[in-house]
Motif scaffolding. Structure first.
Motif, PDB file in Angstrom:
ATOM      1  N   GLU A   1       0.911  -0.787   0.013  1.00  0.00           N
ATOM      2  CA  GLU A   1      -0.150   0.120  -0.043  1.00  0.00           C
ATOM      3  C   GLU A   1       0.829   0.986  -0.086  1.00  0.00           C
ATOM      4  OE1 GLU A   1      -4.273   2.061   2.359  1.00  0.00           O
ATOM      5  OE2 GLU A   1      -2.445   0.643   3.272  1.00  0.00           O
TER       6      GLU A   1
ATOM      7  N   VAL B   1      -8.065  -6.295  -8.292  1.00  0.00           N
ATOM      8  CA  VAL B   1      -7.288  -6.154  -7.329  1.00  0.00           C
ATOM      9  C   VAL B   1      -7.069  -7.990  -6.937  1.00  0.00           C
ATOM     10  CG1 VAL B   1      -9.549  -7.594  -5.909  1.00  0.00           C
ATOM     11  CG2 VAL B   1      -7.390  -6.109  -4.659  1.00  0.00           C
TER      12      VAL B   1
ATOM     13  N   LEU C   1      -7.037   0.562  -7.947  1.00  0.00           N
ATOM     14  CA  LEU C   1      -6.584   0.077  -6.794  1.00  0.00           C
ATOM     15  C   LEU C   1      -6.377   0.342  -5.225  1.00  0.00           C
ATOM     16  CD1 LEU C   1      -5.263  -3.015  -6.791  1.00  0.00           C
ATOM     17  CD2 LEU C   1      -3.177  -1.622  -7.528  1.00  0.00           C
TER      18      LEU C   1
ATOM     19  N   GLY D   1     -13.335  -8.793  -8.395  1.00  0.00           N
ATOM     20  CA  GLY D   1     -11.943  -8.967  -7.973  1.00  0.00           C
ATOM     21  C   GLY D   1     -11.098  -8.662  -9.073  1.00  0.00           C
TER      22      GLY D   1
ATOM     23  N   LEU E   1      -9.753  -0.135  -3.422  1.00  0.00           N
ATOM     24  CA  LEU E   1      -9.885  -1.324  -3.310  1.00  0.00           C
ATOM     25  C   LEU E   1      -8.790  -2.028  -2.185  1.00  0.00           C
ATOM     26  CD1 LEU E   1     -10.846  -3.053  -7.375  1.00  0.00           C
ATOM     27  CD2 LEU E   1     -12.101  -2.450  -5.188  1.00  0.00           C
ATOM     28  N   VAL E   2      -7.759  -1.509  -1.929  1.00  0.00           N
ATOM     29  CA  VAL E   2      -6.328  -2.091  -1.002  1.00  0.00           C
ATOM     30  C   VAL E   2      -6.649  -1.496   0.018  1.00  0.00           C
ATOM     31  CG1 VAL E   2      -4.646  -2.165  -0.544  1.00  0.00           C
ATOM     32  CG2 VAL E   2      -4.856  -2.281  -3.258  1.00  0.00           C
TER      33      VAL E   2
END
Length: 468
Positions: free
Chosen positions: A131, A282, A323, A279, A326-327
């Motif tokens: 991240e 991700v 992304l 998904g 989503l993380v």
């Protein structure tokens, strides 16, 4: 029908979580893990909220909460590495009472449950570094690359030299233990520092990028130093070939990841466009992140370096903003496990001067703490060509040793190089630098930066992921 029934029974039968777990104990291990996660999540959330109310970085609250539920206080989350037994764990006491476990079964469950929680914590720090890589600006990181290298080299050389020479001259410590303690001073916890920078809104500032870049390089240098002192401790000689291998592999891994970023991004974008199920963004991202983490681990570096490199690469992709969002929920679930367990492992009992074996270590600890702080603070003045840069903040950002310092202490203890006073002093140094750095970094930066007026969606606002 009998075949179908037996097949269904095999599907729902308890499967051991680890190879060392007896099949009949597997459900109990799962119960222990679940109960531990309840404690960890409650502690992390309460700690973060309290810290935020006092205008401290929430990660500091998570660390303190870990100390409270860990070996230093409530004994809810404890691990066998510190010489603790199952009877020292409140969670194990509850499981023993509910399931009427034998002493042998209790030990088996305790070790297995602790291992599962430790693996989840490792996954947490891998996702945290992934991240952080996504939140970092690769172009700006390249711009401060030379400064980051200089800061990292100073941050390794100064505390290592000062710590080693000081221990030998002031405390008459033998050469190899002094070198090992000096090596422990070189560590920097990129996970703790980068999280604080993100919470303070400074991750993409020039200071933040220098700190993150230097911390990554510092981690690589720390691994090399650890390999050197570990081989020195075992044989009394340095394995030159292994050191050269580590230097080449670490350099090739990081530079190669960045240089090949364009190719990876095109492939990632093409895959995302073809996938139509949930998904689609991700899952490919985590496949790449975990594979990079695996490569880092496989070539005897750190899995977190691979995850960070993966984040840097995907930061340049077209799907980066989506992304990143989503993380965050995944990070919210696993990262607190890492920070709480770091705090839970910190045994503040080593600070008690009433214990005779601690007294000899306390004076050494004071010396190591001074070297640990000033040896990293001076790195801010190693930055060149950056007028008006916050040098104090850069130096403070390099201070926390965290889990990296504990690794050094653990290896030194296991090798038999460190006597008890020196081991205690290193642990004290690691604990205090880990807890002092977040509030000091907050003071050094002052108020968090305001979001840019261009409307760029940065994650370095002062709110935690998932909070408004």
């Amino acid at each position: 029908m009998t075949t179908l029934t037996s097949g269904m029974a095999s599907l729902i039968a308890p499967v051991p979580l680890l190879a060392t777990v007896e099949p009949e104990n597997s459900p109990i291990v799962l119960s222990g893990v679940l109960l531990s996660l309840v404690v960890i999540y409650l502690a992390s959330k309460l700690g973060a909220e309290v810290a935020r109310n006092f205008d401290f970085p929430p990660v500091l609250g998570e660390l303190v909460a870990g100390v409270i539920v860990g070996v230093s206080a409530l004994h809810l989350i404890v691990f066998p590495e510190g010489g603790l037994s199952a009877s020292d764990s409140v969670v194990m006491t509850v499981l023993e009472w509910i399931n009427h476990l034998s002493p042998e079964a209790l030990i088996n469950v305790f070790e297995s449950q602790s291992e599962v929680v430790s693996v989840l914590a490792e996954l947490g720090v891998i996702i945290l570094l992934f991240e952080i890589g996504l939140e970092s600006d690769l172009r700006q990181l390249k711009e401060v690359g030379i400064q980051a290298v200089v800061v990292a080299c100073v941050g390794v050389a100064v505390p290592f030299a000062a710590g080693t020479v000081g221990l030998m001259m002031l405390f008459h410590t033998p050469a190899i233990p002094a070198i090992f303690a000096g090596a422990a001073l070189t560590a920097t916890s990129i996970g703790i520092t980068s999280k604080v920078l993100s919470e303070l809104g400074q991750l993409k500032s020039k200071e933040g990028q220098i700190i993150v870049g230097a911390a990554v390089i510092d981690d690589v240098l720390g691994i090399i130093v650890l390999a050197v002192v570990a081989s020195l401790a075992k044989t009394g000689e340095i394995d030159v070939i292994n050191v050269i291998y580590l230097i080449i592999s670490a350099t090739a891994f990081l530079i190669g990841s960045i240089l090949l970023g364009g190719i990876f991004n095109k492939s990632f974008t093409a895959i995302v466009e073809k996938l139509k199920t949930r998904g689609n963004i991700v899952i490919p991202a985590f496949i790449f992140a975990f594979f990079m983490a695996f490569l880092g681990n496989a070539i005897h570096l750190e899995a977190i370096l691979g995850a960070f490199a993966a984040g840097l690469v995907l930061d340049e992709s077209d799907a980066r903003n989506e992304l990143d969002e989503l993380v965050k929920p995944i990070s919210d679930l696993l990262v607190p496990i890492f920070f709480v367990t770091v705090g839970a492992r910190a045994d503040l009992g080593v600070l008690n001067p009433a214990v005779p074996e601690n007294r000899a270590g306390l004076s050494i600890a004071v010396f190591l703490i001074v070297v640990a702080i000033f040896g990293k603070v001076v790195t801010g003045w190693a930055v060149f060509g950056q007028p008006g840069i916050n040098r104090i903040a850069i130096g403070i950002g390099m201070i926390p040793r965290g889990e990296v310092g504990l690794v050094f202490a653990g290896i030194g203890s296991a090798s038999g190089v460190l006597d008890k006073p020196l081991e205690v002093s290193i642990i004290i140094m690691v604990i205090l630098t880990t807890f002092l750095a977040p509030p000091f970094l907050r003071v050094a930066f002052g108020k968090p930066l305001q979001p840019p007026t261009t409307g760029e969606n940065l994650t370095e606002s002062s709110t935690l992921p998932g909070e408004s």
